[in-house]
Design a protein around this motif. Structure first.
Motif, mmCIF file in Angstrom:
data_model
loop_
_atom_site.group_PDB
_atom_site.id
_atom_site.type_symbol
_atom_site.label_atom_id
_atom_site.label_comp_id
_atom_site.label_asym_id
_atom_site.label_seq_id
_atom_site.Cartn_x
_atom_site.Cartn_y
_atom_site.Cartn_z
ATOM 1 N N THR A 514 32.607 25.792 45.389
ATOM 2 C CA THR A 514 32.622 25.064 44.120
ATOM 3 C C THR A 514 32.464 26.038 42.973
ATOM 4 O O THR A 514 31.560 26.882 42.983
ATOM 5 N N LEU A 515 33.343 25.902 42.008
ATOM 6 C CA LEU A 515 33.200 26.656 40.759
ATOM 7 C C LEU A 515 32.620 25.687 39.751
ATOM 8 O O LEU A 515 33.332 24.817 39.226
ATOM 9 N N GLY A 516 31.323 25.833 39.484
ATOM 10 C CA GLY A 516 30.596 24.772 38.803
ATOM 11 C C GLY A 516 30.551 24.842 37.302
ATOM 12 O O GLY A 516 29.951 23.982 36.676
ATOM 13 N N ALA A 518 32.512 25.059 33.470
ATOM 14 C CA ALA A 518 33.781 24.871 32.765
ATOM 15 C C ALA A 518 34.388 26.224 32.430
ATOM 16 O O ALA A 518 33.701 27.119 31.952
ATOM 17 N N GLY A 519 35.657 26.343 32.715
ATOM 18 C CA GLY A 519 36.321 27.619 32.479
ATOM 19 C C GLY A 519 36.329 28.512 33.691
ATOM 20 O O GLY A 519 37.013 29.547 33.711
ATOM 21 N N GLY A 520 35.597 28.152 34.737
ATOM 22 C CA GLY A 520 35.594 28.947 35.956
ATOM 23 C C GLY A 520 36.911 28.789 36.701
ATOM 24 O O GLY A 520 37.538 27.734 36.668
ATOM 25 N N GLY A 521 37.353 29.819 37.351
ATOM 26 C CA GLY A 521 38.638 29.752 38.043
ATOM 27 C C GLY A 521 38.710 30.743 39.180
ATOM 28 O O GLY A 521 37.737 31.421 39.501
ATOM 29 N N VAL A 522 39.914 30.794 39.781
ATOM 30 C CA VAL A 522 40.159 31.698 40.894
ATOM 31 C C VAL A 522 41.217 32.711 40.471
ATOM 32 O O VAL A 522 42.265 32.340 39.920
ATOM 33 N N ALA A 523 40.943 33.965 40.705
ATOM 34 C CA ALA A 523 41.899 35.025 40.357
ATOM 35 C C ALA A 523 42.258 35.790 41.620
ATOM 36 O O ALA A 523 41.386 36.154 42.403
ATOM 37 N N ILE A 524 43.603 35.983 41.809
ATOM 38 C CA ILE A 524 44.100 36.703 42.978
ATOM 39 C C ILE A 524 45.007 37.829 42.496
ATOM 40 O O ILE A 524 45.887 37.616 41.652
ATOM 41 N N LYS A 525 44.812 38.994 43.056
ATOM 42 C CA LYS A 525 45.593 40.154 42.650
ATOM 43 C C LYS A 525 47.069 39.976 42.996
ATOM 44 O O LYS A 525 47.423 39.542 44.097
#
Length: 600
Positions: A514-516, A518-525
């Motif tokens: 869980t990215l709890g 606001a504005g949190g995200g997932v970054a992949i190279k």
């Protein structure tokens, strides 16, 4: 042939009494002999003026004037007409000439008139021996009870030694009578003192005092505030070895300032302070001190009260059954280039009225504690509670670094009184505290964060218990193991993190990750053979080279930018080589985003 000088001072004629008290009356005529009984009378004497005389007359104060004895005679027996004779030494002769097997720098207090009989006031005799001893010499007090009525001062470079120092007085145990025991009429602020160059009038700094195998028994003292050993001012390189101080009304060992200067660089080894009226050891700004196997028991305040001891250490020291704290680190330890901290190693406490250890010192240097054991502290007159802890840090600005720390609860030896301490360890309003490991057992809580701490760091390997010792309640944190996994009870919060290995989340809930915020995200190279990228369709198709694709890879696609006639997208994989994205419209030229997933 040389003549040696006699008389002219108290140290020159206070000698061992063989059959009771011996004194010289004003105006008494004194004659001299070669032996204690019989012998030859010495008649070849010279007065201070050089006149030949056969006898010497005491002055109005009963003192012998300066005179010279017969050629090459350094020891005579003096008679004032009574039954007994006494031993008289030359002032300027080598002691070896007087006493076979002895040397000039080894002075026996009995030879200066001390009795050690538990009755006679030996103050003047002992001080006479100390004053007569050259620097580097030894003043020896054989076994006995030496009564004193005033403070004894050990000069610089002189060692005061005896034969035995009882650690404690035990009922029904026969201990050898070997101690300095102040009389009830004692007048002074300490039984033994070291004077600095100001108070002592020395030409240089005061240093290199020694006390070895000496016991001070203050059980007859009535005046308050009498210390066992006191030093005031710039007094350096003192050594106390196998020393016991018991039942004085002040501190056992006390150092303090004089004209802004403090004692410095002392070494205390196997020093016992037993049931004194104030702190056991009271050090005010004592730089470079070493405390080794020192103990304070039953003191009326703290066992060790240390107010700034930069660059110092205490190894294997103990504080037990004191009214106050066991060890109290307090005062201003400064922030400048001359400031410093202190190391405590393998020290322990037991059943002190306050905290086992209390740190409320201010300054910038670190205080380090390693392998510390606390037990049954926070007695609080038998009531327990009151927020006391085995180890407490309260309002400290000095960084406090603690390695292995244990705290254990208990009651009095007879099983009575309340269980204590309330907390195994408690930290409040402090700048920086770090505890690496330990086992903390408190009546209410093992670990207590009192709030107001800027940084409080708790190591992973700390066990907790509450309740009494015979029925403890475990509050153990999750263990750490050696298989490469770390299990933390509760949650782990980190400001940032990096990993060079695979992360596994074993939680079975729908929101295992869980990215709890606001504005949190997932970054992949992105890049060659990456798991995230974009590709553009040409005539409705595009082939993407990517060696990370396996037969089980799931390829997720989405339109990043639509173009041309849009169709339905499909994917064909070529494991180890890549994949092809195809639109049902052969005129579509959209930019397609894609993500590669693997099943767990």
């Amino acid at each position: 042939m040389a003549r040696y000088t006699f008389g002219g001072g108290i140290a020159d004629y206070l000698v061992t009494n063989r059959d009771g008290l011996w004194g010289v009356a004003p105006g008494a005529v004194v004659t001299f002999y070669s032996d204690a009984d019989g012998g030859t009378q010495y008649t070849d004497l010279l007065s201070e003026a050089g006149t030949a005389v056969t006898q010497i007359t005491a002055d109005d104060n009963g003192l012998l004037p300066v005179f010279q004895g017969p050629p090459d005679v350094t020891l005579m027996w003096a008679s004032a007409g009574g039954v007994s004779r006494v031993w008289l030494k030359a002032r300027d002769a080598d002691t070896a000439a007087m006493t076979p097997g002895s040397v000039r720098d080894w002075l026996n207090v009995l030879d200066y008139g001390a009795q050690g009989d538990g009755v006679t006031d030996d103050t003047v005799a002992i001080q006479a021996a100390l004053n007569a001893c050259p620097m580097g010499g030894i003043v020896y007090a054989p076994g006995g009870s030496y009564r004193t009525s005033a403070t004894l001062s050990v000069p610089p470079g002189v060692t005061l030694t005896s034969t035995h120092a009882n650690l404690m007085t035990v009922p029904n145990l026969v201990d050898p009578p070997c101690y300095i025991k102040p009389l009830a009429t004692f007048a002074g602020n300490a039984v033994i003192s070291f004077l600095d160059e100001i108070d002592g009038g020395y030409a240089t700094i005061s240093a290199e005092h020694r006390i070895d195998r000496v016991m001070i028994d203050g059980s007859d003292l009535t005046a308050p505030g009498v210390d066992g050993i006191r030093a005031r001012g710039n007094i350096q390189n003192v050594q106390l070895v196998d020393v016991t101080v018991r039942r004085v009304t002040g501190a056992g060992v006390h150092t303090e300032a004089n004209a802004g200067k403090f004692p410095y660089s002392w070494r205390l080894t196997r020093v016992m302070v037993d049931n004194v009226g104030w702190h056991g050891f009271a050090f005010e700004v004592m730089t470079d001190i070493s405390l080794m196997d020192c103990q304070a028991i039953g003191c009326g305040a703290s066992g060790f009260e240390i107010a700034n001891a930069a660059n110092s250490h205490a190894i294997g020291c103990r504080a037990e059954w004191c009214v106050g704290d066991g060890f109290h680190l307090t005062g201003d330890w400064a922030v400048g280039t001359g400031s410093g901290g202190m190391l405590f190693g393998s020290c322990s406490t037991d059943r002190n009225g306050g905290n086992g250890f209390l740190v409320d010192a201010v300054g910038n240097a670190p205080l380090q504690f390693e392998n510390i054991e606390t037990r049954r502290d926070g007695r609080n007159n038998g009531a327990g509670g009151s927020g006391f802890a085995g180890f407490a840090v309260d309002g400290a600005t000095m960084p406090v670094i603690i390695g292995l720390l244990t705290s254990y609860v208990g009651v009095d030896d007879d099983g009575s009184q309340a269980n204590s301490p309330q907390y195994g360890a408690r930290f409040t309003d402090s700048a920086y505290v770090s505890v690496s490991s330990g086992f903390l057992h408190g009546d209410t809580a093992g670990w207590s964060d009192g709030g107001g701490n800027a940084v409080l760091r708790r190591g992973l390997n700390i066990g907790e218990r509450t309740g009494p010792s015979n029925a403890p309640v475990d509050a153990f944190a999750g263990p750490t193991d050696v298989a490469g996994n770390l299990n933390v009870a509760g949650y782990a919060a980190v400001a940032s993190g990096q990993s060079n290995g695979v992360w596994n989340i074993w939680d079975a809930s729908p929101k295992a990750l869980t990215l709890g915020s606001a504005g949190g995200g997932v970054a992949i190279k992105e890049g060659a053979n990456a798991r995230l990228g974009v590709s553009t369709l040409a005539a409705g198709t595009v082939t993407v080279a990517n060696t990370s694709v396996t037969a089980d890879t799931r390829v997720g696609t989405f339109r990043q930018e639509g173009a041309g006639a849009l169709g339905h997208l499909s994917v064909t994989k070529d494991p180890g080589a890549g994949f092809t994205i195809t639109s049902s419209s052969n005129t579509e030229t959209s930019v397609i985003g894609w993500v590669l997933y693997e099943p767990a």
